[in-house]
Design a protein around this motif. Structure first.
Motif, mmCIF file in Angstrom:
data_model
loop_
_atom_site.group_PDB
_atom_site.id
_atom_site.type_symbol
_atom_site.label_atom_id
_atom_site.label_comp_id
_atom_site.label_asym_id
_atom_site.label_seq_id
_atom_site.Cartn_x
_atom_site.Cartn_y
_atom_site.Cartn_z
ATOM 1 N N ALA A 184 0.677 -1.138 0.096
ATOM 2 C CA ALA A 184 0.053 -0.039 -0.045
ATOM 3 C C ALA A 184 0.830 1.315 -0.036
ATOM 4 O O ALA A 184 0.415 2.099 -0.526
ATOM 5 N N VAL A 185 2.046 0.984 0.479
ATOM 6 C CA VAL A 185 2.981 2.483 0.678
ATOM 7 C C VAL A 185 4.062 2.242 -0.365
ATOM 8 O O VAL A 185 5.104 2.933 -0.219
ATOM 9 N N SER A 186 4.167 1.318 -1.231
ATOM 10 C CA SER A 186 5.181 1.063 -2.258
ATOM 11 C C SER A 186 6.509 0.857 -1.477
ATOM 12 O O SER A 186 7.482 1.439 -1.699
ATOM 13 N N LEU A 187 6.524 0.045 -0.519
ATOM 14 C CA LEU A 187 7.830 -0.623 -0.032
ATOM 15 C C LEU A 187 8.184 -1.800 -0.394
ATOM 16 O O LEU A 187 7.426 -2.681 -0.050
ATOM 17 N N PRO A 188 9.284 -1.998 -1.135
ATOM 18 C CA PRO A 188 9.496 -3.517 -1.482
ATOM 19 C C PRO A 188 9.737 -4.392 -0.431
ATOM 20 O O PRO A 188 10.064 -3.910 0.658
ATOM 21 N N ARG A 189 9.142 -5.477 -0.539
ATOM 22 C CA ARG A 189 9.278 -6.689 0.363
ATOM 23 C C ARG A 189 10.603 -6.647 0.905
ATOM 24 O O ARG A 189 10.817 -7.134 2.208
ATOM 25 N N GLU A 190 11.780 -6.364 0.119
ATOM 26 C CA GLU A 190 12.996 -6.711 0.569
ATOM 27 C C GLU A 190 13.317 -5.816 2.069
ATOM 28 O O GLU A 190 14.270 -5.863 2.901
ATOM 29 N N MET A 191 12.520 -4.596 2.141
ATOM 30 C CA MET A 191 12.670 -3.723 3.246
ATOM 31 C C MET A 191 12.365 -4.268 4.596
ATOM 32 O O MET A 191 12.361 -3.688 5.699
ATOM 33 N N LEU A 192 11.250 -5.236 4.443
ATOM 34 C CA LEU A 192 10.738 -5.836 5.662
ATOM 35 C C LEU A 192 11.683 -6.116 6.774
ATOM 36 O O LEU A 192 11.436 -6.024 8.041
ATOM 37 N N PRO A 193 12.686 -6.913 6.510
ATOM 38 C CA PRO A 193 13.501 -7.313 7.624
ATOM 39 C C PRO A 193 14.570 -6.119 8.128
ATOM 40 O O PRO A 193 15.425 -6.284 8.917
ATOM 41 N N ARG A 194 14.493 -4.806 7.521
ATOM 42 C CA ARG A 194 15.491 -3.981 7.927
ATOM 43 C C ARG A 194 14.835 -3.124 9.035
ATOM 44 O O ARG A 194 13.871 -3.252 9.480
ATOM 45 N N TYR A 195 16.017 -2.460 9.601
ATOM 46 C CA TYR A 195 15.789 -1.874 10.894
ATOM 47 C C TYR A 195 15.826 -0.195 10.655
ATOM 48 O O TYR A 195 16.417 0.231 9.328
ATOM 49 N N PRO A 196 15.365 0.470 11.441
ATOM 50 C CA PRO A 196 15.221 2.078 11.189
ATOM 51 C C PRO A 196 16.434 2.772 10.608
ATOM 52 O O PRO A 196 16.338 3.467 9.627
ATOM 53 N N TYR A 197 17.633 2.370 11.325
ATOM 54 C CA TYR A 197 18.981 3.080 10.914
ATOM 55 C C TYR A 197 19.387 2.447 9.376
ATOM 56 O O TYR A 197 20.205 3.324 8.977
ATOM 57 N N GLN A 198 18.659 1.636 8.862
ATOM 58 C CA GLN A 198 19.177 1.251 7.444
ATOM 59 C C GLN A 198 18.212 1.953 6.618
ATOM 60 O O GLN A 198 18.260 1.651 5.148
ATOM 61 N N LEU A 199 17.303 2.695 6.966
ATOM 62 C CA LEU A 199 16.292 3.257 6.017
ATOM 63 C C LEU A 199 16.624 4.584 5.671
ATOM 64 O O LEU A 199 17.306 5.410 6.511
ATOM 65 N N SER A 200 16.425 4.729 4.485
ATOM 66 C CA SER A 200 16.551 6.484 3.873
ATOM 67 C C SER A 200 15.299 7.469 4.632
ATOM 68 O O SER A 200 14.321 6.563 5.101
ATOM 69 N N GLY A 201 15.350 8.496 4.518
ATOM 70 C CA GLY A 201 14.249 9.391 5.010
ATOM 71 C C GLY A 201 12.864 9.099 4.496
ATOM 72 O O GLY A 201 11.978 8.892 5.070
ATOM 73 N N GLY A 202 12.951 8.690 3.101
ATOM 74 C CA GLY A 202 11.723 8.526 2.245
ATOM 75 C C GLY A 202 10.907 7.238 2.647
ATOM 76 O O GLY A 202 9.999 7.090 2.749
ATOM 77 N N GLN A 203 12.244 6.362 2.894
ATOM 78 C CA GLN A 203 11.667 4.850 3.330
ATOM 79 C C GLN A 203 11.070 4.864 4.769
ATOM 80 O O GLN A 203 9.996 4.358 5.177
ATOM 81 N N ALA A 204 11.675 5.706 5.645
ATOM 82 C CA ALA A 204 11.171 5.882 7.070
ATOM 83 C C ALA A 204 9.824 6.458 6.998
ATOM 84 O O ALA A 204 8.923 6.073 7.618
ATOM 85 N N ARG A 205 9.559 7.524 6.214
ATOM 86 C CA ARG A 205 8.117 7.967 5.992
ATOM 87 C C ARG A 205 7.365 6.947 5.555
ATOM 88 O O ARG A 205 6.033 6.969 6.093
#
Ligand SMILES: Nc1ncnc2c1ncn2[C@@H]1O[C@H](COP(=O)(O)OP(=O)(O)OP(=O)(O)O)[C@@H](O)[C@H]1O
Ligand code: SF4
Ligand SMILES: [Mg+2]
Length: 349
Positions: free
Chosen positions: A166-187
Motif C-alpha cells: 500500500a505504501v510502495s515499500l519493496p518486500r526486501e525492506m521488511l527485515p530492515r531496521y530504522p537506521y538502515q532506512l532512507s528518510g523517504g523509506q522511514a516516511r
C-alpha cells in the motif's frame, strides 16, 4: 479616544458560528481549547502561592476538521502545532475546552475509554526515524498497530505484505531496521503504521521535512492516493508553505498557541486577512528575481509562550499595529468569505 472606540466593529464569533462549520460537517471539532505545561524553571515557573506557575501553550483554540478534507496547520517553531495534534489524539491532556470526534467528547475520556477510538485516528510523528523503535524491524513496526488493537490474531505475513504494498515499500525492506532506512523509506513506514487500522483521521506532523524535493512529491502523492482510496481526513502540520498550499483544502495559521486565521486555503494564499499570514505568504521565496527583492520577512523576535505580550500578541512585529493593538487582545471574528481572523484590522475585508 478610548481603546474600544478605536476598534472597528466586527461580528464577535458566537459558539455556533466559530469557523463557520456546522456540527454535522465536523469530524473533529475543537472549542476553546487550552493546554498548559508546568513551567520548566527560570522566572516563568517562579512559584505562585506554593504552586509552580503554568505556561499556556495553546489558548482559545477553535478548529474544525470536516470529513474527507485536508487541513493545513501552519506556524513558526514553538507555536504549538505538535501539541495540538497530540492533544486531539489524547496523547496530551487538555487543561480546558472541548474536543469532539463525530460529536463525542474526547477530553473527559480515560485512557481505557480512549483506546478503541484511537483505531480511528493515527499520527505520523515529526521525526520519521527517531519516532520508530530502533530495535524493531520494518515488518514488526508496520504490524505493531494491529498487534496492539487486534490481539486475537491475524495473518501476519499477508498483513505485512498488504501494508508494504500500500505504501510502495519493496518486500526486501521488511527485515530492515530504522537506521538502515532512507528518510523517504522511514516516511513510508510511518504512513504504513498510520493506515494499518484503516483510520478516518491521520494527523501528519511535518510529513515532508528533511526529504529531497522529489521524495517530498512521492510522499505527498502517496498520501493523496491513500486519501482517495480510503476516504481519509488529514490534518497536515508543516512549515513548508508551498507543500501546504499544494495539498490543503483549508488552512489554519497558528501564532503563539492561538489560531489567528482559518479558512479556504486558496483564498488565504490569494488574500491573507491576518498580518501574520500576509508576512508568511510574502516570505515564500519565489523564482522571479523581481519578486524576491520585494520580500517582506517577519521582523522581530518570536515572543515566548512563557512571556506573552499584552494586547495583540503579534503587535511588536506587525506593520499595521495601531495604539489599541498594544492593549486590547483581538477576538476571533468572521470576515466576509467566512474565514475566521483574530485581528482588529483584518486585511481582506
Ligand atoms: N513537555 C513539555 N513541557 C513543557 N513545554 C513544552 C513541552 N512540549 C512542548 N512544550 C513547549 O510548548 C511550545 C509548543 O511546542 P510544540 O512542539 O507544540 O511546537 P511546534 O509548533 O510543533 O514547533 P515545531 O515547529 O518546532 O515542531 C514550545 O514553546 C515548547 O517549548
Ligand atoms: S490586532 Fe493589530 S497588531 Fe494584531 S495583527 Fe491585527 S493589526 Fe496587527
Ligand atoms: Mg512540532
Amino acid at each position: 479616544p478610548s481603546t474600544a472606540a478605536a476598534l472597528p466593529r466586527l461580528e464577535r464569533v458566537s459558539a455556533d458560528t466559530k469557523a463557520n462549520v456546522s456540527p454535522a460537517e465536523s469530524l473533529i471539532r475543537v472549542r476553546d481549547l487550552r493546554v498548559s505545561f508546568p513551567g520548566r524553571g527560570g522566572l516563568a515557573s517562579f512559584p505562585h502561592g506554593g504552586k509552580r506557575a503554568k505556561i499556556d501553550v495553546l489558548v482559545d483554540v477553535n478548529l474544525d476538521l470536516r470529513a474527507g478534507e485536508t487541513l493545513g496547520l501552519v506556524g513558526e517553531s514553538g507555536s504549538g502545532k505538535s501539541t495540538l495534534g497530540r492533544c486531539i489524539l489524547g496523547l496530551f491532556p487538555a487543561s480546558s475546552g472541548s474536543i469532539t470526534f463525530r460529536g463525542r467528547e474526547l477530553t473527559k475520556l480515560s485512557e481505557r475509554e480512549f483506546r478503541p477510538l484511537r483505531e480511528n485516528m493515527a499520527m505520523m510523528f515529526q521525526d520519521p526515524i527517531g519516532s520508530l523503535s530502533p530495535r524493531q524491524n520494518v515488518r514488526s513496526l508496520i504490524l505493531e498497530p494491529l498487534d496492539v488493537h487486534r490481539p486475537k490474531g491475524f495473518d501476519r505475513d499477508a498483513a505485512a505484505l498488504r501494508l508494504a504494498n500500500a505504501v510502495s515499500l519493496p518486500r526486501e525492506m521488511l527485515p530492515r531496521y530504522p537506521y538502515q532506512l532512507s528518510g523517504g523509506q522511514a516516511r513510508r513506514v510511518g504512513v504504513a503504521r498510520a493506515i494499518a487500522l484503516a483510520p478516518d483521521l491521520i494527523i501528519a506532523d511535518e510529513p515532508t521535512a528533511g526529504l529531497d524535493v522529489s521524495v517530498q512529491g512521492d510522499v505527498l502523492n502517496l498520501m493523496r492516493d491513500l486519501q482517495m482510496a480510503q476516504k481519509l481526513t488529514y490534518l497536515i502540520i508543516s512549515h513548508n508553505l508551498p507543500v501546504v498550499r499544494h495539498i490543503s483544502s483549508r488552512l489554519a495559521i497558528m501564532y503563539l498557541g492561538r489560531i489567528v486565521e482559518q479558512g479556504d486555503c486558496e483564498a488565504i494564499f490569494r488574500r491573507p486577512a491576518h498580518p501574520y499570514t500576509e508576512a508568511l505568504v510574502n516570505g515564500i521565496p519565489r523564482p522571479d528575481p523581481e519578486h524576491r527583492r520585494k520580500l517582506t520577512s517577519i521582523e522581530g523576535e518570536v515572543p515566548s509562550v512563557a512571556f506573552r505580550p499584552r494586547g495583540c500578541e503579534f503587535h511588536a512585529r506587525c506593520r499595521y499595529a495601531k495604539e489599541c493593538c498594544r492593549e486590547e487582545p483581538p477576538h476571533e471574528t468572521i470576515v466576509s468569505d467566512g474565514r475566521t481572523v483574530r485581528c482588529h484590522f483584518p486585511l481582506a475585508d
